[in-house]
Design an enzyme around this catalytic site. Sequence first.
Site, PDB file in Angstrom:
ATOM      1  CE  LYS A  13      -2.221  -0.785   3.856  1.00 31.90           C
ATOM      2  NZ  LYS A  13      -1.578  -2.040   4.248  1.00 31.90           N
ATOM      3  NE  ARG A  88      -3.880  -0.776   9.907  1.00 28.36           N
ATOM      4  CZ  ARG A  88      -2.797  -0.228   9.374  1.00 28.36           C
ATOM      5  NH1 ARG A  88      -2.841   0.935   8.788  1.00 28.36           N
ATOM      6  NH2 ARG A  88      -1.663  -0.865   9.422  1.00 28.36           N
ATOM      7  NE  ARG A 127       7.515  -3.225   5.850  1.00 31.54           N
ATOM      8  CZ  ARG A 127       6.203  -2.970   5.942  1.00 31.54           C
ATOM      9  NH1 ARG A 127       5.471  -2.890   4.860  1.00 31.54           N
ATOM     10  NH2 ARG A 127       5.649  -2.807   7.098  1.00 31.54           N
ATOM     11  NE  ARG A 160       6.499  -0.468   9.968  1.00 37.07           N
ATOM     12  CZ  ARG A 160       5.265  -0.441   9.453  1.00 37.07           C
ATOM     13  NH1 ARG A 160       5.076   0.011   8.237  1.00 37.07           N
ATOM     14  NH2 ARG A 160       4.250  -0.848  10.148  1.00 37.07           N
ATOM     15  NE  ARG A 171       2.363  -4.295  11.320  1.00 41.63           N
ATOM     16  CZ  ARG A 171       3.378  -4.288  10.459  1.00 41.63           C
ATOM     17  NH1 ARG A 171       4.520  -4.869  10.756  1.00 41.63           N
ATOM     18  NH2 ARG A 171       3.241  -3.694   9.306  1.00 41.63           N
TER      19      ARG A 171
HETATM   20  P1  AMP Z   1       1.249   0.833   8.910  1.00 44.70           P
HETATM   21  O1  AMP Z   1       2.480   1.604   8.621  1.00 44.70           O
HETATM   22  O2  AMP Z   1       0.088   1.264   8.077  1.00 44.70           O
HETATM   23  O3  AMP Z   1       1.487  -0.659   8.869  1.00 44.70           O
HETATM   24  O4  AMP Z   1       0.834   1.182  10.428  1.00 44.70           O
HETATM   25  C1  AMP Z   1       1.727   0.930  11.512  1.00 44.70           C
HETATM   26  C2  AMP Z   1       0.951   0.938  12.810  1.00 44.70           C
HETATM   27  O5  AMP Z   1       0.354   2.243  13.013  1.00 44.70           O
HETATM   28  C3  AMP Z   1      -0.217  -0.031  12.882  1.00 44.70           C
HETATM   29  O6  AMP Z   1       0.190  -1.351  13.240  1.00 44.70           O
HETATM   30  C4  AMP Z   1      -1.079   0.628  13.971  1.00 44.70           C
HETATM   31  O7  AMP Z   1      -0.533   0.430  15.254  1.00 44.70           O
HETATM   32  C5  AMP Z   1      -0.917   2.114  13.617  1.00 44.70           C
HETATM   33  N1  AMP Z   1      -1.952   2.529  12.640  1.00 44.70           N
HETATM   34  C6  AMP Z   1      -1.772   2.920  11.354  1.00 44.70           C
HETATM   35  N2  AMP Z   1      -2.944   3.233  10.771  1.00 44.70           N
HETATM   36  C7  AMP Z   1      -3.898   3.024  11.703  1.00 44.70           C
HETATM   37  C8  AMP Z   1      -5.321   3.144  11.708  1.00 44.70           C
HETATM   38  N3  AMP Z   1      -5.998   3.537  10.616  1.00 44.70           N
HETATM   39  N4  AMP Z   1      -5.972   2.850  12.864  1.00 44.70           N
HETATM   40  C9  AMP Z   1      -5.311   2.471  13.967  1.00 44.70           C
HETATM   41  N5  AMP Z   1      -3.981   2.304  14.028  1.00 44.70           N
HETATM   42  C10 AMP Z   1      -3.264   2.578  12.910  1.00 44.70           C
END
Ligand code: AMP
Length: 214
Positions: A13, A88, A127, A160, A171
């Site tokens: 994404k 989400r 990654r 990360r 996740r």
């Molecule tokens: P991502 O980089 O999109 O994988 O997001 C990393 C982390 O940020 C996720 O595992 C959540 O802890 C938090 N996060 C990102 N987007 C959201 C969302 N829309 N709602 C809640 N937590 C989020």
Amino acid sequence: MYIVFLGAPGAGKGTQAAVVAKKLHLAHIATGDLFRRAVEVGTELGKQAKSYMEKGALVPNKITIAMVLEQISAPDSKEGVIFDGFPRNLEQAKALDEAFKKQGKAIDKVVYIKVAEEELLKRLSGRWICRKCQTPYHDVYSPPKVKGRCDKCGGELYQRPDDTVETVRERLKVYFSQTAPLIDYYTKSKKLVEVDGVGKVNEVAKRIVAAVRN
Ligand code: AMP
């Protein structure tokens, strides 16, 4: 144009949203990037989000929705937005629909980037991300020209903390239980388009642009 990118962690994404936003001249709102930056800078938002992110859990809706609503009222979101990592869960999806309705806007398309689970696990290990500009890299699929350095800005690359095997598992669990139901939600509103997320970055980007323009 307002587009949501939906897909599991590791589906691409972030990579695709950056490429497609540039091609279509849209703003790119990535909630994960916004949270990571807030954690790094040490803001109040970052302090609130940190413990959830470390566990691989979702940051509470109230905090996340408030952050996104602030972003969509910013001037550079006026021409349109790609949402990457938001919504989400159903509550977030409904909050976005409501906020848009009040502003006379609506989501145009939801691009579901589909990748098989074994492939997701391979992608998530290996990654790397640029500390400065957030560009993602991968040891095998998209290595940087110079190890540990970002091709675009020369920033330091880091892994990360939530890309460890245990947190990735959590996740994915969160994705399948809370986010995947949105596929149904947006299918019902006839906004969903499915795109095969396996292939070279440019090939997948072409598929997405074609699906969005269709
Ligand atoms: P991502 O980089 O999109 O994988 O997001 C990393 C982390 O940020 C996720 O595992 C959540 O802890 C938090 N996060 C990102 N987007 C959201 C969302 N829309 N709602 C809640 N937590 C989020």
